[in-house]
Design a protein around this motif. Structure first.
Motif, PDB file in Angstrom:
ATOM      1  N   THR A 126     -95.445  58.933  97.882  1.00 23.14           N
ATOM      2  CA  THR A 126     -94.186  59.807  98.411  1.00 23.14           C
ATOM      3  C   THR A 126     -93.251  59.468  97.538  1.00 23.14           C
ATOM      4  O   THR A 126     -92.327  60.270  97.428  1.00 23.14           O
ATOM      5  CB  THR A 126     -94.028  59.145  99.785  1.00 23.14           C
ATOM      6  OG1 THR A 126     -94.970  59.299 100.730  1.00 23.14           O
ATOM      7  CG2 THR A 126     -92.817  59.677 100.542  1.00 23.14           C
ATOM      8  N   TRP A 144     -93.322  61.364  94.221  1.00 18.04           N
ATOM      9  CA  TRP A 144     -92.862  62.633  94.132  1.00 18.04           C
ATOM     10  C   TRP A 144     -91.464  63.053  94.570  1.00 18.04           C
ATOM     11  O   TRP A 144     -90.944  63.928  94.351  1.00 18.04           O
ATOM     12  CB  TRP A 144     -93.740  63.223  95.246  1.00 18.04           C
ATOM     13  CG  TRP A 144     -95.307  63.948  94.782  1.00 18.04           C
ATOM     14  CD1 TRP A 144     -96.358  63.055  95.109  1.00 18.04           C
ATOM     15  CD2 TRP A 144     -95.659  64.699  93.715  1.00 18.04           C
ATOM     16  NE1 TRP A 144     -97.576  63.567  94.501  1.00 18.04           N
ATOM     17  CE2 TRP A 144     -97.119  64.587  93.899  1.00 18.04           C
ATOM     18  CE3 TRP A 144     -94.821  65.629  93.141  1.00 18.04           C
ATOM     19  CZ2 TRP A 144     -97.764  65.263  92.764  1.00 18.04           C
ATOM     20  CZ3 TRP A 144     -95.587  66.560  92.074  1.00 18.04           C
ATOM     21  CH2 TRP A 144     -97.084  66.232  92.149  1.00 18.04           C
ATOM     22  N   PHE A 145     -90.942  61.871  95.427  1.00 16.23           N
ATOM     23  CA  PHE A 145     -89.595  62.167  95.504  1.00 16.23           C
ATOM     24  C   PHE A 145     -88.716  62.032  94.341  1.00 16.23           C
ATOM     25  O   PHE A 145     -87.684  62.815  94.043  1.00 16.23           O
ATOM     26  CB  PHE A 145     -89.023  61.043  96.694  1.00 16.23           C
ATOM     27  CG  PHE A 145     -87.524  60.955  96.811  1.00 16.23           C
ATOM     28  CD1 PHE A 145     -87.042  61.806  97.515  1.00 16.23           C
ATOM     29  CD2 PHE A 145     -86.848  60.012  96.391  1.00 16.23           C
ATOM     30  CE1 PHE A 145     -85.522  62.042  97.573  1.00 16.23           C
ATOM     31  CE2 PHE A 145     -85.498  59.831  96.397  1.00 16.23           C
ATOM     32  CZ  PHE A 145     -84.797  60.969  97.417  1.00 16.23           C
ATOM     33  N   THR A 169     -89.106  64.968  92.384  1.00 14.63           N
ATOM     34  CA  THR A 169     -88.584  66.126  93.007  1.00 14.63           C
ATOM     35  C   THR A 169     -86.876  65.945  92.531  1.00 14.63           C
ATOM     36  O   THR A 169     -86.287  67.130  92.304  1.00 14.63           O
ATOM     37  CB  THR A 169     -88.681  66.290  94.433  1.00 14.63           C
ATOM     38  OG1 THR A 169     -89.942  66.454  94.692  1.00 14.63           O
ATOM     39  CG2 THR A 169     -88.049  67.446  94.939  1.00 14.63           C
ATOM     40  N   CYS A 224     -82.756  68.222 109.951  1.00 13.56           N
ATOM     41  CA  CYS A 224     -83.154  66.949 110.155  1.00 13.56           C
ATOM     42  C   CYS A 224     -83.359  66.519 111.457  1.00 13.56           C
ATOM     43  O   CYS A 224     -84.078  65.705 111.658  1.00 13.56           O
ATOM     44  CB  CYS A 224     -81.902  65.856 109.198  1.00 13.56           C
ATOM     45  SG  CYS A 224     -82.097  65.940 107.384  1.00 13.56           S
ATOM     46  N   ASN A 229     -87.647  66.752 110.329  1.00 14.03           N
ATOM     47  CA  ASN A 229     -86.906  65.418 109.507  1.00 14.03           C
ATOM     48  C   ASN A 229     -86.461  65.552 107.973  1.00 14.03           C
ATOM     49  O   ASN A 229     -86.814  66.842 107.617  1.00 14.03           O
ATOM     50  CB  ASN A 229     -88.385  64.493 109.557  1.00 14.03           C
ATOM     51  CG  ASN A 229     -89.438  65.092 108.752  1.00 14.03           C
ATOM     52  OD1 ASN A 229     -89.371  65.364 107.691  1.00 14.03           O
ATOM     53  ND2 ASN A 229     -90.712  65.360 109.338  1.00 14.03           N
ATOM     54  N   LYS A 242     -87.493  65.217 105.174  1.00 17.37           N
ATOM     55  CA  LYS A 242     -88.437  65.414 104.140  1.00 17.37           C
ATOM     56  C   LYS A 242     -88.514  67.010 104.099  1.00 17.37           C
ATOM     57  O   LYS A 242     -88.669  67.674 103.378  1.00 17.37           O
ATOM     58  CB  LYS A 242     -89.668  64.822 104.011  1.00 17.37           C
ATOM     59  CG  LYS A 242     -90.659  65.128 103.148  1.00 17.37           C
ATOM     60  CD  LYS A 242     -91.728  64.151 103.132  1.00 17.37           C
ATOM     61  CE  LYS A 242     -92.748  64.136 104.154  1.00 17.37           C
ATOM     62  NZ  LYS A 242     -94.123  63.408 104.022  1.00 17.37           N
ATOM     63  N   ARG A 257     -87.925  69.935 101.696  1.00 18.11           N
ATOM     64  CA  ARG A 257     -89.029  71.029 101.233  1.00 18.11           C
ATOM     65  C   ARG A 257     -88.532  72.536 101.498  1.00 18.11           C
ATOM     66  O   ARG A 257     -88.582  73.463 100.642  1.00 18.11           O
ATOM     67  CB  ARG A 257     -90.160  70.898 102.017  1.00 18.11           C
ATOM     68  CG  ARG A 257     -90.899  69.502 101.563  1.00 18.11           C
ATOM     69  CD  ARG A 257     -92.191  69.574 102.480  1.00 18.11           C
ATOM     70  NE  ARG A 257     -93.028  68.098 101.885  1.00 18.11           N
ATOM     71  CZ  ARG A 257     -94.065  67.936 102.557  1.00 18.11           C
ATOM     72  NH1 ARG A 257     -94.513  68.449 103.582  1.00 18.11           N
ATOM     73  NH2 ARG A 257     -94.821  66.984 102.098  1.00 18.11           N
ATOM     74  N   GLU A 262     -80.329  65.075 100.084  1.00 14.29           N
ATOM     75  CA  GLU A 262     -80.617  63.873  98.799  1.00 14.29           C
ATOM     76  C   GLU A 262     -79.958  62.789  99.266  1.00 14.29           C
ATOM     77  O   GLU A 262     -80.346  61.591  99.098  1.00 14.29           O
ATOM     78  CB  GLU A 262     -80.439  64.623  97.527  1.00 14.29           C
ATOM     79  CG  GLU A 262     -81.432  65.474  96.980  1.00 14.29           C
ATOM     80  CD  GLU A 262     -81.244  66.012  95.552  1.00 14.29           C
ATOM     81  OE1 GLU A 262     -80.175  65.429  95.074  1.00 14.29           O
ATOM     82  OE2 GLU A 262     -82.250  66.682  95.151  1.00 14.29           O
ATOM     83  N   PHE A 293     -81.266  60.599 101.965  1.00 12.35           N
ATOM     84  CA  PHE A 293     -82.472  60.135 101.257  1.00 12.35           C
ATOM     85  C   PHE A 293     -81.935  58.546 100.632  1.00 12.35           C
ATOM     86  O   PHE A 293     -82.563  57.714 100.652  1.00 12.35           O
ATOM     87  CB  PHE A 293     -83.354  60.838 100.533  1.00 12.35           C
ATOM     88  CG  PHE A 293     -84.561  61.588 101.107  1.00 12.35           C
ATOM     89  CD1 PHE A 293     -85.694  60.818 101.168  1.00 12.35           C
ATOM     90  CD2 PHE A 293     -84.659  62.918 101.497  1.00 12.35           C
ATOM     91  CE1 PHE A 293     -86.782  61.308 101.784  1.00 12.35           C
ATOM     92  CE2 PHE A 293     -85.644  63.269 102.202  1.00 12.35           C
ATOM     93  CZ  PHE A 293     -86.833  62.485 102.344  1.00 12.35           C
TER      94      PHE A 293
END
Length: 409
Positions: free
Chosen positions: A289, A292-293, A296, A348, A352, A354, A358, A402, A405
């Motif tokens: 996870t 890949w975050f 990205t 969100c 969520n 993620k 996406r 972002e 996150f």
């Protein structure tokens, strides 16, 4: 691989700022404007001031970048009788006029890439985060003020300064963002932090709308050309930065280092070594996870950051936009960035963070990929503004997602 020292638990304030924070410990007054106090959290107040200042830099760069292309084109005779840029293949200082701005972005990116590991080490291993932030903020304000004097004689040295100030902007942003995890971990809960993020973005984008509106109205009323529009934008940015950065770094406290620097290690090299070790750990970690975050974010941030110089260059050459036309493009983009941030909040809550990012990346990819096929000299010029709306919406959505996150890391 060296084993890092345990993370030191961060206090909410240092002794230097404890006295300043005492007033913030009082009961927060309720009312229509109580939100701006951020429940007495000084780090959040300082971050908000810095964000508004950063917004003025972004807006001034729109007009300054247009002026650079205009001045470079004028020097080689690539202007028509109305003063608009015409496509030509004549180089100035080794570059085509319309590629000047994109070259600035490349140079600034390289400067930032080699500087940020050192800044990261300063944040992690020293208590000089605020000192470095103040120095960088002063350097940004100084360059922004000097660039008020951009003209036919000074434009090329000003381009060099522009590459430096863009790199300094990235450094300053990383120093600002380093305070967000401290707020989320030690001072407020997840719900409050999400609300803070929404206020941060609203303040920044409302500020950008204000600066853009002032610049566009004055430029249109007094019929400024690209050079005078740049002077106006830089003057306004210098004034706003003086107020916002001063208040930001007065409120952002001095923080202790998160780790102890290993004995015998160099602070200048430790950040690069730490990045290498992080990449190795991410590669070997069975949990994909985080890997890949970061991948990205690397792609999305580089793409989002490059949009401003690419759009200015592309619109100037293909659509022959002047400073007012490009200003309108970014005006509608900033306006629609606020609904984009609200869309991230909805996604969100509904799904969520993620899934929200996406969907956003797919939308941004489709908008950007379609642009060169739709926006052309044969199609209506207002299509450039339509794509400005979609870019603004998607970038407001992306950056707010972002940031959420980052605060939860």
């Amino acid at each position: 691989m060296d084993v890092e020292e345990p993370i030191v638990k961060l206090p909410t304030e240092t002794s230097e700022t404890a006295g300043q924070s005492s007033a913030s410990d009082e009961v927060v007054q309720k009312g229509c404007c109580s939100w701006r106090r951020f429940e007495g959290v000084r780090k959040a107040q300082g971050y908000a001031f810095a964000g508004v200042g950063n917004g003025s830099i972004a807006i001034s760069n729109v007009f300054l970048s247009t002026a650079f292309i205009y001045l470079a084109s004028k020097e080689v005779g690539c202007l028509d009788e109305t003063g608009r840029i015409t496509p030509c293949n004549i180089r100035v200082h080794g570059f085509f006029p319309t590629t000047m701005v994109t070259n600035i972005a490349v140079i600034a990116g390289l400067l930032a890439a080699f500087s940020l590991p050192v800044i990261g080490a300063i944040i992690d291993y020293t208590n000089h985060r605020r000192l470095v932030g103040r120095i960088v903020a002063f350097m940004i304000w100084t360059i922004q003020t000097i660039q008020i004097f951009t003209n036919e004689v000074t434009w090329f040295p000003m381009i060099i300064l522009q590459a430096i100030v863009v790199a300094l902007f990235e450094i300053h942003y990383s120093l600002m963002v380093s305070y967000l995890p401290d707020i989320a971990r030690y001072e407020v809960d997840h719900t409050t932090m999400t609300r803070f993020n929404r206020i941060f973005f609203t303040l920044q984008y409302c500020g950008q709308v204000t600066w853009l509106t002032v610049c566009l109205v004055v430029t249109k009323a007094f019929k400024f050309n690209s050079i005078k529009s740049a002077h106006l934008g830089q003057s306004l940015s210098s004034f706003v930065l003086l107020i916002c950065y001063t208040n930001a770094w007065r409120k952002l406290p001095e923080m202790p280092g998160r780790h102890k620097l290993p004995e015998g290690k160099s602070l200048l090299l430790q950040g690069f070594k730490q990045n290498v070790n992080t990449v190795k750990l991410l590669w070997k970690n069975p949990n994909r996870t985080l890997k890949w975050f970061f991948l990205t974010v690397m792609i999305s941030e580089s793409g989002g950051t490059s949009l401003l110089p690419v759009v200015v260059s592309f619109y100037s050459r293909v659509l022959r936009y002047n400073s007012v036309d490009i200003g309108i493009t970014f005006f509608v983009a900033v306006i629609t960035a606020i609904p984009g941030a609200l869309m991230n909040g909805y996604m969100c809550r509904r799904f969520n963070p993620k899934i929200s990012l996406r969907v956003n990346f797919v939308f941004l990819f489709c908008v950007t990929l379609s642009a060169p096929f739709v926006i052309s000299v044969d199609n209506p010029r207002w299509l450039g503004w339509i794509w400005g709306v979609m870019w603004g919406f998607s970038l407001g959505w992306m950056y707010s997602g972002e940031l959420l996150f980052y605060t939860l890391c």
